[in-house]
Design a protein around this motif. Structure first.
Motif, short mmCIF file in Angstrom:
data_model
loop_
_atom_site.label_atom_id
_atom_site.label_comp_id
_atom_site.label_asym_id
_atom_site.label_seq_id
_atom_site.Cartn_x
_atom_site.Cartn_y
_atom_site.Cartn_z
N LYS A 111 -9.96 16.13 -10.53
CA LYS A 111 -9.45 14.91 -11.16
C LYS A 111 -8.67 14.11 -10.12
CE LYS A 111 -5.29 17.23 -12.78
NZ LYS A 111 -4.49 17.68 -13.91
N TRP A 112 -8.64 12.79 -10.30
CA TRP A 112 -7.85 11.90 -9.48
C TRP A 112 -6.52 11.66 -10.18
CZ3 TRP A 112 -8.62 10.91 -4.64
CH2 TRP A 112 -9.90 10.81 -4.10
N GLU A 113 -5.42 11.66 -9.41
CA GLU A 113 -4.11 11.26 -9.90
C GLU A 113 -3.65 10.11 -9.02
OE1 GLU A 113 -1.56 14.66 -9.88
OE2 GLU A 113 -2.61 15.61 -11.55
N VAL A 114 -3.59 8.92 -9.61
CA VAL A 114 -3.20 7.71 -8.88
C VAL A 114 -1.81 7.31 -9.36
CG1 VAL A 114 -3.78 5.33 -8.34
CG2 VAL A 114 -5.61 6.99 -8.74
N THR A 115 -0.83 7.32 -8.44
CA THR A 115 0.54 6.93 -8.77
C THR A 115 0.82 5.57 -8.16
OG1 THR A 115 1.21 9.24 -8.79
CG2 THR A 115 2.96 7.61 -8.61
N PRO A 160 0.80 -1.24 0.00
CA PRO A 160 0.00 0.00 0.00
C PRO A 160 0.83 1.28 0.00
CG PRO A 160 -0.84 -1.54 1.64
CD PRO A 160 0.42 -2.13 1.09
N GLU A 161 2.04 1.25 0.55
CA GLU A 161 2.85 2.47 0.58
C GLU A 161 3.37 2.85 -0.82
OE1 GLU A 161 5.39 -0.98 1.98
OE2 GLU A 161 3.55 -0.12 2.70
N ASN A 162 3.24 1.96 -1.80
CA ASN A 162 3.65 2.27 -3.17
C ASN A 162 2.51 2.80 -4.02
OD1 ASN A 162 6.20 1.43 -2.54
ND2 ASN A 162 6.11 -0.46 -3.69
N ILE A 163 1.37 3.06 -3.40
CA ILE A 163 0.21 3.61 -4.11
C ILE A 163 -0.15 4.93 -3.45
CG2 ILE A 163 -2.20 3.24 -4.74
CD1 ILE A 163 -1.67 0.22 -4.42
N SER A 164 -0.18 6.00 -4.25
CA SER A 164 -0.62 7.29 -3.72
C SER A 164 -1.75 7.83 -4.58
CB SER A 164 0.54 8.29 -3.67
OG SER A 164 0.98 8.60 -4.97
N VAL A 165 -2.71 8.46 -3.92
CA VAL A 165 -3.91 8.97 -4.59
C VAL A 165 -4.07 10.44 -4.21
CG1 VAL A 165 -6.38 8.65 -4.89
CG2 VAL A 165 -4.96 6.69 -4.35
N ASN A 166 -4.18 11.30 -5.23
CA ASN A 166 -4.34 12.74 -4.99
C ASN A 166 -5.54 13.26 -5.76
OD1 ASN A 166 -1.95 13.05 -3.43
ND2 ASN A 166 -0.78 12.89 -5.31
N LEU A 167 -6.35 14.04 -5.09
CA LEU A 167 -7.49 14.71 -5.72
C LEU A 167 -7.06 16.15 -5.98
CD1 LEU A 167 -10.46 14.47 -6.57
CD2 LEU A 167 -11.08 15.23 -4.28
N THR A 168 -7.01 16.55 -7.25
CA THR A 168 -6.54 17.89 -7.62
C THR A 168 -7.56 18.57 -8.52
OG1 THR A 168 -5.32 17.03 -9.51
CG2 THR A 168 -4.11 17.25 -7.45
N SER A 169 -7.41 19.88 -8.66
CA SER A 169 -8.29 20.65 -9.55
C SER A 169 -7.84 20.48 -10.99
CB SER A 169 -8.24 22.13 -9.20
OG SER A 169 -8.73 22.34 -7.91
N LYS A 170 -8.81 20.42 -11.89
CA LYS A 170 -8.50 20.38 -13.32
C LYS A 170 -8.01 21.76 -13.75
CE LYS A 170 -11.62 16.85 -15.08
NZ LYS A 170 -12.73 16.60 -16.01
N TYR A 182 5.83 0.10 -9.18
CA TYR A 182 5.89 -1.36 -9.31
C TYR A 182 7.10 -1.75 -10.14
CZ TYR A 182 3.84 -0.22 -13.81
OH TYR A 182 3.60 0.33 -15.04
N THR A 183 7.77 -2.78 -9.75
CA THR A 183 8.94 -3.37 -10.44
C THR A 183 9.88 -2.32 -11.01
OG1 THR A 183 7.76 -3.58 -12.55
CG2 THR A 183 7.67 -5.47 -11.05
N GLY A 184 10.25 -1.35 -10.21
CA GLY A 184 11.19 -0.33 -10.66
C GLY A 184 10.59 0.72 -11.57
N GLN A 185 9.30 0.71 -11.79
CA GLN A 185 8.63 1.69 -12.63
C GLN A 185 7.61 2.46 -11.82
OE1 GLN A 185 6.93 -0.68 -15.76
NE2 GLN A 185 8.81 -0.60 -16.97
N GLU A 186 7.24 3.62 -12.34
CA GLU A 186 6.23 4.44 -11.68
C GLU A 186 5.29 4.98 -12.75
OE1 GLU A 186 6.30 8.73 -9.58
OE2 GLU A 186 7.64 7.24 -8.72
N SER A 187 4.01 4.75 -12.58
CA SER A 187 2.99 5.24 -13.52
C SER A 187 1.98 6.07 -12.76
CB SER A 187 2.27 4.08 -14.20
OG SER A 187 3.16 3.34 -14.99
N THR A 188 1.57 7.17 -13.37
CA THR A 188 0.52 8.02 -12.81
C THR A 188 -0.64 8.03 -13.79
OG1 THR A 188 2.12 9.39 -11.65
CG2 THR A 188 -0.07 10.31 -11.98
#
Length: 112
Positions: free
Chosen positions: A81-85, A59-69, A88-94
């Motif tokens: 908008k939601w930004e979910v980062t 769970p510490e590798n998942i971050s969720v942010n609610l930001t303004s468009k 995983y396996t040395g990569q990071e996707s948002t």
């Protein structure tokens, strides 16, 4: 008199759009939608994403942010908008998605 009436109507419409929005999806739903988008990424990202699901990600590798468009109209009407980062396996996707519908907006990464 017409100018005052039109100004009042425009002001009331703006207040309605700002305060009476559809409900925002929960952060759990945003994470589930992000997982779906990573499992079925857009064509241009298919070769660079090797995502197998959230089961093995702590769970510490998942971050969720609610930001303004961004944009004038979106700022006036307070659209979000939601930004979910996900790391995983040395990569990071948002994954960026609409906060009201969960509709896909953009994908940043994966970054090595």
């Amino acid at each position: 008199m017409k100018k005052i009436l039109i100004g009042l109507v425009v002001t009331l419409v703006m207040f309605y759009l700002f305060f009476f929005q559809s409900p925002i999806i929960s952060s759990g739903e945003a994470i589930n939608n992000a997982e779906k988008y990573l499992l079925n990424p857009p064509e241009e990202w298919k070769n660079s994403i090797s995502f197998n699901g959230l089961e093995e990600i702590p769970p510490e590798n998942i971050s969720v942010n609610l930001t303004s468009k961004q944009g004038y109209w979106n700022e006036i009407t307070n659209k979000m908008k939601w930004e979910v980062t996900i790391k995983y396996t040395g990569q990071e996707s948002t994954i960026v998605m609409d906060a009201y519908t969960g509709k896909f907006i953009n994908l940043y990464g994966p970054l090595n």
